[in-house]
Write an enzyme that holds these catalytic residues in place. Sequence first.
Site, PDB file in Angstrom:
ATOM      1  CB  THR A 126      37.384  39.520  38.403  1.00 50.95           C
ATOM      2  OG1 THR A 126      38.493  39.738  39.275  1.00 50.95           O
ATOM      3  CG2 THR A 126      36.220  39.006  39.211  1.00 50.95           C
ATOM      4  CB  THR A 130      38.697  45.854  37.585  1.00 56.05           C
ATOM      5  OG1 THR A 130      38.930  45.125  38.786  1.00 56.05           O
ATOM      6  CG2 THR A 130      37.455  45.347  36.884  1.00 56.05           C
ATOM      7  CG  ASP A 131      43.364  44.348  40.489  1.00 52.92           C
ATOM      8  OD1 ASP A 131      42.303  44.824  40.929  1.00 52.92           O
ATOM      9  OD2 ASP A 131      43.898  43.317  40.948  1.00 52.92           O
TER      10      ASP A 131
HETATM   11  N1  ASP Z   1      42.287  41.150  40.539  1.00 55.83           N
HETATM   12  C1  ASP Z   1      41.401  41.149  39.414  1.00 55.83           C
HETATM   13  C2  ASP Z   1      42.156  41.447  38.140  1.00 55.83           C
HETATM   14  O1  ASP Z   1      42.494  42.588  37.898  1.00 55.83           O
HETATM   15  C3  ASP Z   1      40.338  42.145  39.629  1.00 55.83           C
HETATM   16  C4  ASP Z   1      39.318  42.208  38.540  1.00 55.83           C
HETATM   17  O2  ASP Z   1      39.476  41.807  37.416  1.00 55.83           O
HETATM   18  O3  ASP Z   1      38.243  42.756  38.860  1.00 55.83           O
HETATM   19  O4  ASP Z   1      42.367  40.545  37.378  1.00 55.83           O
END
Ligand code: ASP
Length: 331
Positions: free
Chosen positions: A14, A91-92
């Site tokens: 993200t 973050t996932d």
């Molecule tokens: N869906 C995103 C990912 O993991 C979430 C993030 O980066 O915060 O790429």
Amino acid sequence: MSKKKVAAIFTGGTISMKVDKRLSAAIPAMSSEEIMSLVTNIDKIAEIEIVPFARIPGPHMTPELMMELSKTVKETIARDDISGVIITHGTDSLEETAFFLDLNIQSDKPIIVVGSMRNASELGYDGPSNLSAAICTAVSDQARNKGVLVVLNNEVNSAREVTKTHTMSLDTFKSFSFGPLGIVDNDEVIFYRDIMSHGHILTENVESNVDIIKSVAGMDSKMINFCIQEGSKGIIIEAMGRGNLPPGMLDGIKNAVDKNIPVIIVSRCPMGRVLDSYGYEGGGKMIHDLGAIFGGDLNGQKARIKLMLALSTTQDMNEIKDIFESEYYKK
Ligand code: ASP
């Protein structure tokens, strides 16, 4: 005195995303240079060397890519002119990659994994502040010999302990049992405690054919047997509570162990380790006696990372048992 040099390896997430007008949803859109240009005043703290690696969302990360990333980090951190490395990540799956690197890289220099919860089109984009906190950590002497660290929302957590707990909160990364290692305050890292010491698995290969099953009330052996039939090289089971299972799953565990497929038992509870405390049918004692291996207090996704690395070094059940249990069950 010249400033320390930090390598910033960009993998996506993200932190690299903007909302696409046609889709009305966020997708990777920014180059590494564009993201870094938003981190104003960072030149006062460190010299940054940008290393573009990928531009993928967290759910597109794979064990093979983690190994490639690990090699890039090892090469970069080995350079005399580099004081520390930061890695941007979705973050996932951030905790999985961070733990992979933590197990696979032995270095006293700081290695920090960072991301953001809001994309660059949103109000309150947290990418630049998280990046500057990560860079402040990467130049800190206090952050040496701490394994791989995860820095978001001005908190510093150990890769081994941290997990994503909330789908959208900026304060999502938590170390349940003992809290964060420290904080980043006024551009400075303050540690409250040290990391738990743990071993490394220094391999250049990864066995990605490892599956994970979450146990639920009334479950039978169908999923375990399916994994065996499909050729799984290892199975993680998120058991109930202290490490107990519905009795219908015992057959599957026995089948796996008979075929020399390691079965690692962790808990679906977010805190605490598993142990052979219960002797009833399906209790931890029976599962352990059948040959299943206890995974301590690791969550399922981290136990899978550890087993994938362990299996690339040995298929010997006793050695795998030792890799998992020696850390937690010293008598
Ligand atoms: N869906 C995103 C990912 O993991 C979430 C993030 O980066 O915060 O790429």
